[in-house]
Design a protein around this motif. Structure first.
Motif: not given
Length: 175
Positions: A71-83, A114-127
Motif C-alpha cells: 500500500a502506497q499509504s503504508l509509510p504515512v500510517f506507520q510514521q504518523n502519531s495518530h489516525y 476535525l478530531s482533537r489531533t486535527g484528523l478527519p472524523i467522517l459525518k454520519g459514521v456509526a462510531a
C-alpha cells in the motif's frame, strides 16, 4: 503469551491449499467496514477503506487494523502519531467505495469534522476511534497497526434497525 515464548513450538506445516482457496474461505467471514484517516506531512488528508478492524483490549483501550506491505499509504500510517478509525453505516457504501478507489483526492465532497489531533472524523459514521499509533507488527504481507484509543464516540441511532452497519462479505458490500 509473548511471541518469544512461541519459539519452542514446532514450525507450521506447509499449507495444503492454494491462495485462491484461502481467499475464498476468508471471504466467508463477514466484517464491518471502516475508513481510516490521517494526514500527510504537507497537511493534506489521506484515508482508505479497511475491513481488518478489531478490538484488542479494554484496559488499556486498544484496537487493531492491518495494511498491506504494498500500500502506497503504508509509510504515512506507520510514521504518523495518530489516525482515526471511522466505522461505516449501511448508507455509506458509496463512501467506502470512494475511499477504496485510486482517486487522487478521496475527500472530495466528503463531510467531516476535525478530531482533537486535527484528523478527519467522517459525518454520519456509526462510531469513531481517535488512536495513538502505539505499535506495529510486520506479519506476512501486511503490517498490523495497534492503536491506543484516546477518544471515541458512537451514534446512538446505530443501534436502531434503521441505521444498520455496512458489512463486507464474499467480496461485496452488504447491508
Amino acid at each position: 503469551m509473548q511471541k518469544s515464548q512461541l519459539t519452542d513450538l514446532p514450525s507450521a506445516l506447509a499449507p495444503d491449499f492454494d491462495p485462491r482457496q484461502f481467499r475464498n474461505a476468508l471471504a466467508q467471514f463477514a466484517t464491518g467496514v471502516t475508513i481510516i484517516t490521517t494526514k500527510l506531512s504537507d497537511g493534506r488528508f489521506i484515508g482508505l477503506t479497511a475491513n481488518s478492524f478489531n478490538s484488542v483490549s479494554l484496559d488499556p483501550p486498544l484496537v487493531l487494523w492491518s495494511l498491506g506491505n504494498r500500500a502506497q499509504s503504508l509509510p504515512v500510517f506507520q510514521q504518523n502519531s495518530h489516525y482515526v478509525i471511522n466505522v461505516l453505516t449501511a448508507d455509506q457504501q458509496a463512501l467506502a467505495e470512494q475511499f477504496a478507489s485510486r482517486a487522487e483526492d478521496r475527500f472530495e465532497g466528503v463531510e467531516f469534522e476535525l478530531s482533537r489531533t486535527g484528523l478527519p472524523i467522517l459525518k454520519g459514521v456509526a462510531a469513531w476511534f481517535e488512536c495513538h499509533n502505539r505499535s506495529q507488527y510486520p506479519e506476512g504481507d501486511h503490517v498490523i497497526l495497534v492503536g491506543e484509543v484516546e477518544r471515541c464516540a458512537y451514534n446512538e441511532q446505530s443501534a436502531d434497525t434503521q441505521n444498520r452497519p455496512l458489512i463486507f462479505h464474499n467480496g461485496r458490500f452488504l447491508t
